[in-house]
Scaffold this motif. Structure first.
Motif, PDB file in Angstrom:
ATOM      1  N   ILE A  56     -14.289 -36.220  48.455  1.00 14.69           N
ATOM      2  CA  ILE A  56     -13.822 -36.102  47.065  1.00 14.69           C
ATOM      3  C   ILE A  56     -13.428 -34.667  46.745  1.00 14.69           C
ATOM      4  CG2 ILE A  56     -14.479 -36.370  44.649  1.00 14.69           C
ATOM      5  CD1 ILE A  56     -16.299 -38.661  45.551  1.00 14.69           C
ATOM      6  N   MET A  60      -9.825 -32.993  45.814  1.00 13.21           N
ATOM      7  CA  MET A  60      -9.622 -32.202  44.599  1.00 13.21           C
ATOM      8  C   MET A  60      -9.061 -30.837  44.935  1.00 13.21           C
ATOM      9  SD  MET A  60     -13.046 -33.152  42.400  1.00 13.21           S
ATOM     10  CE  MET A  60     -12.550 -32.097  41.027  1.00 13.21           C
ATOM     11  N   LEU A 100     -10.083 -40.976  51.254  1.00 10.52           N
ATOM     12  CA  LEU A 100     -10.619 -41.686  50.086  1.00 10.52           C
ATOM     13  C   LEU A 100     -10.213 -43.144  50.089  1.00 10.52           C
ATOM     14  CD1 LEU A 100     -10.089 -39.121  47.178  1.00 10.52           C
ATOM     15  CD2 LEU A 100     -12.220 -39.757  48.288  1.00 10.52           C
ATOM     16  N   LYS A 115     -11.317 -45.257  43.240  1.00 12.98           N
ATOM     17  CA  LYS A 115     -10.490 -44.943  44.411  1.00 12.98           C
ATOM     18  C   LYS A 115      -9.158 -45.686  44.346  1.00 12.98           C
ATOM     19  CE  LYS A 115     -14.182 -43.764  47.624  1.00 12.98           C
ATOM     20  NZ  LYS A 115     -14.842 -44.120  48.898  1.00 12.98           N
ATOM     21  N   ILE A 118      -6.987 -43.942  41.769  1.00 13.10           N
ATOM     22  CA  ILE A 118      -6.428 -42.686  42.303  1.00 13.10           C
ATOM     23  C   ILE A 118      -5.261 -42.978  43.225  1.00 13.10           C
ATOM     24  CG2 ILE A 118      -6.942 -40.711  43.784  1.00 13.10           C
ATOM     25  CD1 ILE A 118      -9.772 -40.729  42.608  1.00 13.10           C
ATOM     26  N   ASP A 156      -6.565 -36.031  37.997  1.00 14.95           N
ATOM     27  CA  ASP A 156      -7.740 -35.149  37.950  1.00 14.95           C
ATOM     28  C   ASP A 156      -8.898 -35.820  37.224  1.00 14.95           C
ATOM     29  OD1 ASP A 156      -6.521 -33.123  39.337  1.00 14.95           O
ATOM     30  OD2 ASP A 156      -5.805 -32.071  37.543  1.00 14.95           O
ATOM     31  N   TYR A 158      -9.470 -39.091  37.000  1.00 15.55           N
ATOM     32  CA  TYR A 158     -10.048 -40.105  37.912  1.00 15.55           C
ATOM     33  C   TYR A 158     -10.929 -39.462  38.995  1.00 15.55           C
ATOM     34  CZ  TYR A 158      -6.663 -43.388  35.881  1.00 15.55           C
ATOM     35  OH  TYR A 158      -5.935 -44.172  35.032  1.00 15.55           O
ATOM     36  N   THR A 159     -10.429 -38.312  39.499  1.00 13.95           N
ATOM     37  CA  THR A 159     -11.170 -37.644  40.573  1.00 13.95           C
ATOM     38  C   THR A 159     -12.501 -37.109  40.069  1.00 13.95           C
ATOM     39  OG1 THR A 159      -9.057 -37.029  41.585  1.00 13.95           O
ATOM     40  CG2 THR A 159     -11.029 -35.897  42.377  1.00 13.95           C
TER      41      THR A 159
END
Length: 487
Positions: A56, A60, A100, A115, A118, A156, A158-159
């Motif tokens: 993760i 990012m 991911l 996931k 994203i 961002d 969601y992450t």
């Protein structure tokens, strides 16, 4: 339990050592295996949590770097390699995005949904990005740039949500791993206690089955070396090397004790024998003195023999041949009897003595008793025990011919069984089955002759029947043949 203990004592030291060392090694390896399993389980759980977290955070970081490259690419004055850096950042983000990949079986539903969100958002983001890279007008580029920024903020978000969810899940997993680790630690401590007890028992068994017998043997050896031979024997617990050594040690101790006892007895016997020899010497001295006195006070048998010879000479001068012959034969018989040192004589001498004896008996009994001698001249030098023929003939006269008269025949010949002497008479005879120790036909002289014949390797047999007579057979032993040949 006792049977198992005895079996264990009978096992060899090599086997005992291998079993005890194997048990200790097995316990040690089990402990090591438990530690390794616990560490591996903890490491595997930690690795899963950290891998998720790193995937993760890696995405990012890569996506942030890609946005920074986009800012540089959208500047009015672009660096020389702005587009290449932006494309490289895109490739890095795509690689991190592959890590991911949502897994419906492994991921929780929330993580799986984030996931998927994203990846879907990245799909639209890449489409808008492609249009931006293909646009030629600045207005189009700015329009799509603003769209990308909007989409980037969603990605961002969601992450961050995925990271937060993973951190919460990771914390829960850490707590679960900590509980498992604590439970495993308790199990490890319990097994460590059990392993310690087993190793202690192993050491106790090793001490009792190997070290204790060795110490007992050493103590017994010290006791023997100090001269205490009456110490109790070493306890034998089994049939291993130590058991056999203990048995041999006990046997050696017993032999030493017996040898010392025998030496003490021998010393006492030698002392006693020396005392007896001194007493015997003193007694012998007294005996010689007494014998000398006795010889002085008694008539010498040789005086009788010489007197008989003198009487025979006087009978010859007086011309009395019969008296002279009888006196000479009696003198010869008496002289033969005086030769006590000889135990073995020639058969011819026995025959000669027998003739002298029969001449004396024929003078007494006349024609009522006669004797025939058929001797093989070749056997005259054969050695035989002394006084074996005259007692047989005397026994035949007294018990078989004295009342009714008859014939005594003596034969010597070499037969199938060896040199044989037969003494037969035609007297009254007797029944051997009814002859006991108190009958008239049982003679101490016959028993003496039989015993001397058997001692010299010969044999004596007696055959008799009432009304027909008696036959005595003497077989000369081979030992006397050898003596005769050696002489």
């Amino acid at each position: 339990m006792k049977w198992l203990q005895q079996k264990w004592y009978d096992v060899s030291i090599r086997t005992k050592s291998i079993l005890l060392m194997g048990m200790m090694l097995a316990v040690t390896w089990v402990l090591v295996a438990l530690v390794m399993i616990q560490l591996h389980t903890f490491s595997e759980r930690s690795s899963v949590i950290m891998d998720e977290y790193m995937d993760i955070t890696g995405f990012m970081d890569a996506f942030s770097a890609e946005n920074a490259s986009l800012e540089a690419y959208m500047r009015p004055i672009q660096p020389i390699d702005a587009k290449e850096d932006y494309l490289a950042a895109i490739q890095m983000t795509n690689r991190c995005l592959e890590e991911l990949c949502p897994d419906l079986q492994a991921d929780r539903r929330e993580e799986y949904a984030l996931k998927r969100a994203i990846r879907n958002a990245m799909t639209y983001y890449r489409e808008s990005q492609r249009i931006l890279l293909d646009a030629e007008k600045p207005s189009e580029m700015i329009e799509h740039y603003l769209l990308l920024k909007t989409q980037s903020s969603y990605i961002d978000g969601y992450t961050r949500d995925l990271l937060h969810s993973q951190m919460v899940q990771g914390g829960m997993q850490w707590q679960e791993a900590d509980r498992i680790n604590a439970r495993s630690s308790k199990q490890f401590v319990a097994f460590l206690i059990v392993a310690t007890v087993l190793m202690g028992l192993t050491l106790v068994v090793f001490k009792r089955s190997i070290l204790a017998p060795l110490a007992a043997l050493g103590q017994a050896a010290d006791t023997i070396s100090a001269g205490h031979y009456e110490a109790p024997p070493v306890v034998v617990r089994g049939d291993d090397e130590l058991g056999r050594t203990a048995k041999s040690f006990n046997l050696m101790q017993a032999e030493i004790r017996h040898t010392i006892w025998a030496l003490e007895k021998q010393s006492e016997m030698e002392k006693h024998l020396l005392e007896k020899e001194v007493e015997a010497a003193q007694m012998q001295k007294k005996l010689q003195e007494g014998r000398f006195a006795q010889l002085q006070s008694q008539i010498n048998p040789h005086f009788l023999f010489n007197t008989l010879s003198t009487i025979a000479a006087l009978a010859h001068e007086e011309q009395a041949p019969l008296s002279e012959d009888l006196i000479l034969r009696l003198s010869n018989f008496f002289r033969y009897s005086l030769e006590s040192d000889e135990k073995i004589v020639a058969l011819g001498r026995e025959i000669g003595l027998l003739r002298d004896y029969m001449e004396l008996q024929e003078t007494r009994y006349g024609d009522r008793i006669t004797m025939e001698v058929h001797a093989d001249p070749a056997l005259s030098d054969v050695p035989v025990p002394k006084f074996i023929l005259q007692p047989l003939v005397e026994n035949a006269i007294i018990h078989g011919l004295k009342e009714c008269g008859g014939l005594v025949r003596v034969r010597t010949f070499r037969g199938r069984r060896g040199i044989t002497i037969m003494v037969t008479d035609n007297g009254c005879g007797f029944c051997p089955q009814q002859s006991g120790g108190t009958t008239a036909h049982h003679s101490v002289g016959l028993d003496n002759i039989r015993e001397r014949m058997e001692l010299s390797g010969g044999k004596m047999d007696v055959f008799s029947r009432p009304g027909l007579g008696t036959c005595v057979r003497l077989i000369v032993g081979e030992e006397l043949h050898v003596q005769g040949a050696g002489g």
